[in-house]
Design an enzyme around this catalytic site. Structure first.
Site, PDB file in Angstrom:
ATOM      1  CG  ASP A   7      -1.901   1.162   1.194  1.00 18.00           C
ATOM      2  OD1 ASP A   7      -2.630   1.276   0.194  1.00 18.00           O
ATOM      3  OD2 ASP A   7      -1.925   1.951   2.153  1.00 18.00           O
ATOM      4  CG  HIS A  57      -1.344  10.462   4.707  1.00 15.20           C
ATOM      5  ND1 HIS A  57      -0.675  11.565   5.183  1.00 15.20           N
ATOM      6  CD2 HIS A  57      -1.426  10.626   3.355  1.00 15.20           C
ATOM      7  CE1 HIS A  57      -0.345  12.354   4.180  1.00 15.20           C
ATOM      8  NE2 HIS A  57      -0.803  11.814   3.048  1.00 15.20           N
ATOM      9  CG  HIS A 150      -6.164   5.749   4.895  1.00  9.51           C
ATOM     10  ND1 HIS A 150      -6.465   5.256   3.643  1.00  9.51           N
ATOM     11  CD2 HIS A 150      -7.349   5.991   5.490  1.00  9.51           C
ATOM     12  CE1 HIS A 150      -7.773   5.208   3.489  1.00  9.51           C
ATOM     13  NE2 HIS A 150      -8.331   5.658   4.600  1.00  9.51           N
TER      14      HIS A 150
END
EC number: 2.7.7.7
Length: 230
Positions: A7, A57, A150
């Site tokens: 990812d 994030h 995230h």
């Protein structure tokens, strides 16, 4: 079979409009099971961090300034990946950024044929259902309680569990477990003594024979037993 579940986190949606990679997380899997071998790296994008990306994030421009650029770490990343296929959720997005960054340092890009998209897998398996990573974690009872924001490595670890389930779940390992039985175990099973029992009596009694004869007589000459005797 070795694969890399990975990812990325970025500054935005399009590297061709100035967005850059800021984090890579990779989990090595063999035969769909994580090996425990991982690769994780924050990357200095050498630019500002848009507010929208930061909310997703939590990686600030100030934080990332202390980390190397992609040009400084790409060799380690490429070495970790090796010749394995790359598994990602919405793989087009992650592959687009990885390949852009590779092209900027003069390295060849990864072909699309090496990418496995778990989002497409989930859509085929569960058409019409939510197929975000969080939704799939819930469907497969994968604990994602630590996913407050995230994060590339955490998301790759969760995706590795989801990928296993999309491929059939942990029951895939049963055949491997069976194959690992030792020769001694096999010999023990094969040579285990059998307990023999005497055959049970099954001849009809006199009363049963009489009732059968009466039944056949009621049917008449068309009775099957008359034809057998003939």
């Amino acid at each position: 079979m070795r694969e890399i579940v990975f990812d990325t986190e970025t500054t935005g949606f399009d590297p061709f409009n100035g967005d850059r990679l800021v984090e890579i997380g990779c989990v090595e899997v063999e035969n769909f099971l994580p090996t425990g071998n991982v690769y994780h790296q924050y990357v200095n994008p050498e630019r500002d961090m848009p507010e929208g990306a930061f909310k997703i994030h939590g990686l600030s421009e100030e934080f990332l300034k202390g980390y190397p650029t992609f040009a400084e770490i790409y060799a380690e990343f490429v070495d970790f990946v090796g010749d394995a296929n790359l598994v990602a959720h919405n793989a087009d997005f992650d592959m687009k950024f990885i390949n852009y960054e590779l092209s900027q340092v003069g390295h060849s890009e990864y072909p699309k044929t090496r990418a496995i998209d778990t989002l497409n897998m989930a859509r085929r398996k569960f058409p019409g259902s939510p197929n975000t990573l969080d939704a799939l974690c819930k469907r497969f009872s994968v604990d994602n309680s630590n996913r407050i924001k995230h994060g590339a490595l955490l998301d790759a670890e969760l995706l590795a569990e989801v990928y296993l389930e999309l491929r059939g779940g942990r029951q895939r390992g049963l055949e491997l477990d069976t194959a690992k039985k030792s020769a001694a175990d096999t010999e023990t099973v094969a040579t285990k003594p059998r307990i023999l029992r005497e055959a049970r009596p099954h001849a009809p009694s006199a009363e049963e024979l009489l009732r059968h004869a009466e039944f056949v007589a009621k049917i008449g000459e068309e009775a099957l037993w008359h034809k057998v005797k003939a």
